[in-house]
Design an enzyme around this catalytic site. Structure first.
Site, short mmCIF file in Angstrom:
data_model
loop_
_atom_site.label_atom_id
_atom_site.label_comp_id
_atom_site.label_asym_id
_atom_site.label_seq_id
_atom_site.Cartn_x
_atom_site.Cartn_y
_atom_site.Cartn_z
N LYS A 139 0.73 -1.10 -0.16
CA LYS A 139 -0.27 -0.06 -0.17
C LYS A 139 0.98 1.18 0.11
CE LYS A 139 -4.18 -2.25 2.13
NZ LYS A 139 -4.33 -3.02 3.40
N GLN A 173 -4.43 -1.21 9.17
CA GLN A 173 -4.64 -2.88 8.69
C GLN A 173 -4.96 -3.14 10.01
OE1 GLN A 173 -3.11 -3.64 5.51
NE2 GLN A 173 -3.89 -5.56 6.08
N ASP A 218 -11.14 3.79 4.14
CA ASP A 218 -11.29 2.05 3.96
C ASP A 218 -13.14 1.92 4.16
OD1 ASP A 218 -9.52 0.14 3.78
OD2 ASP A 218 -9.67 -0.71 5.61
#
Lengths: 289, 289
Positions: B54, B98, B121
């Site tokens: 990422k 994460q 997200d």
């Protein structure tokens, strides 16, 4: 053999009896009475009737209710202030904003003002998000869908593994019913106005929930024999034989469905009384927490 | 005729090229660089790899990234503080936590700390609630589901009115994909471990999205000929021919599905690159708003 009728009135009466007893216990324990605050804007006759029915049900089970009734000309700020004053009022544990609001009111902004701890209607986006998510719990589950689930459970039908078809995807019924049925391990299909060959899709349903707001829209021959049919619709249709000139029918062609379904709700007397009951249950839950 | 392959890498590359240009434009206009803040807890190798990928992608498109890497022994307060410092940091526009977190960390509490305006997200319950609701817009749509929708659209297949089958009901893929497909007017069925006769249900799907995390679980003969098949799975299986001793396969038996499907994604090289791309797109969107 005609379908067994799921008697929403009888289930609601039984549950309201239990809620009434629990309210007395709560009062004895804490010295407080659970309280519901209602916000009604404008002079829509149906909305006013729903509010009256909800307040009467509160009275029946010993829940204290207040109503803030604003004129159709109320400003956004006035409506939001009504919600905020309930948020701050320690005698009010649950807040019900009666929908729909007049066109000039931003409904979403009003609903977002409702404190999550008092969202007894369970339709705050945060509560709907949590309702759909694994491992999250909403503060409250929305009243009508919770009533739908209770009626399905009344039939003794197995929900886990069943094919469930939800017709309609509204924020207050279709979407949350689909999420709750999925949580109960049914295999859920969500239908709507763009669904191709709706009769064939409905035919798969061991459980069918109709929430489209169209009179007698779902036909008897769309149903799988033996299906559990929950009719959330309440549509007024002209009726010369009625004193008022109209009567209420559901989203399902009841007479035809009766011959095919295994269990079916009536309109009126099916989901309606359950919606009010679940609002009462949520208000008691809010007072307890 | 074998299925057409939906090349996620190529689509991602094209979109990342567009994002890179838009980032330059944004910088020229505002003098700011979009920034992504990553929180990683513990030393899970896969998680560390995802974070590296990422951050590399950020670099590629000119997005600034920071990572807060905490040991597996980090306390709840430390992890939440990492999120809060990104919330307060004006150079950070998007926050990525994460997952999974170590067992002793309350993941939900951490995610609830993420400012809605920085939830790139898209998995805050408030954003998922809004995603499902009619007339509401989430701040961001979740990365993987948005990537899935983009790949379906790449095929030119008509989503409106199509039967879509989503296998899996996770918070980050299955649920939001089902909501997004419903919003796009598909008739969606959500399947899961309790679904009876899964092959028959999958067979209805003009569009099939597999997100169960089980290697080659969906068989070729479960598919409707011509279906669009999106494989979200990424499962490592032993492979003596590989240097590492394993390789990644999807949730779909690719070789068999290739002969039946109309369009299919590969694993790797399908959904994975799109997830990262959508995270970049959301970070740019966050910087802009």
């Amino acid at each position: 053999m005609p379908a067994e009728i799921i008697d929403g009135r009888a289930v609601a009466k039984r549950l309201q009896g239990e809620i009434g007893k629990a309210v007395v216990d709560f009062e004895n324990e804490t010295g407080f009475v659970p309280g519901l605050g209602v916000v009604l804007v404008g002079d829509d006759a149906a909305s006013a009737m729903y509010v009256r029915m909800k307040r009467r049900a509160c009275e029946r089970v010993g829940i204290h209710s207040k109503a803030e009734i604003l004129p159709a000309s109320a400003t956004q700020a006035e409506v939001e202030n009504a919600v905020r004053s309930y948020n701050a009022d320690p005698s009010i544990h649950g807040i019900l904003v009666q929908l729909p609001m007049p066109d000039h009111i931003d409904e979403e902004a009003v609903l977002n003002e409702v404190s999550l701890a008092k969202d007894v209607d369970g339709i705050h986006p945060m509560n709907l998000g949590r309702l759909g998510m694994r491992g999250r719990e909403p503060s409250f589950t929305p009243a009508t869908p919770t009533g739908v689930m209770a009626l399905i459970n009344e039939t003794g039908a197995q929900v886990e593994g069943a094919e469930a078809v939800v017709i309609g995807r509204s924020n207050i019924v279709g979407l949350p019913v689909a999420l709750m049925l999925t949580n109960a391990n049914a295999t859920v299909t969500i239908c709507h106005s763009r669904t191709r060959d709706l009769p064939a899709v409905v035919k798969r349903g061991d459980i069918v929930v109709a929430a489209v707001g169209r009179a007698e829209f779902v036909k008897g021959d769309w149903l799988k024999p033996g299906a559990v049919v929950i009719d959330v619709g309440s549509n007024s249709v002209p009726d010369a034989n009625s004193e008022k000139g109209y009567r209420y029918v559901g989203d399902v062609d009841y007479a035809a469905a009766l011959a095919v379904a295994g269990h079916i709700t009536k309109v009126p007397g099916g989901v309606g009384p359950m919606t009010i009951t679940m609002l009462l249950a949520n208000t008691l839950k809010a007072a307890r927490s």
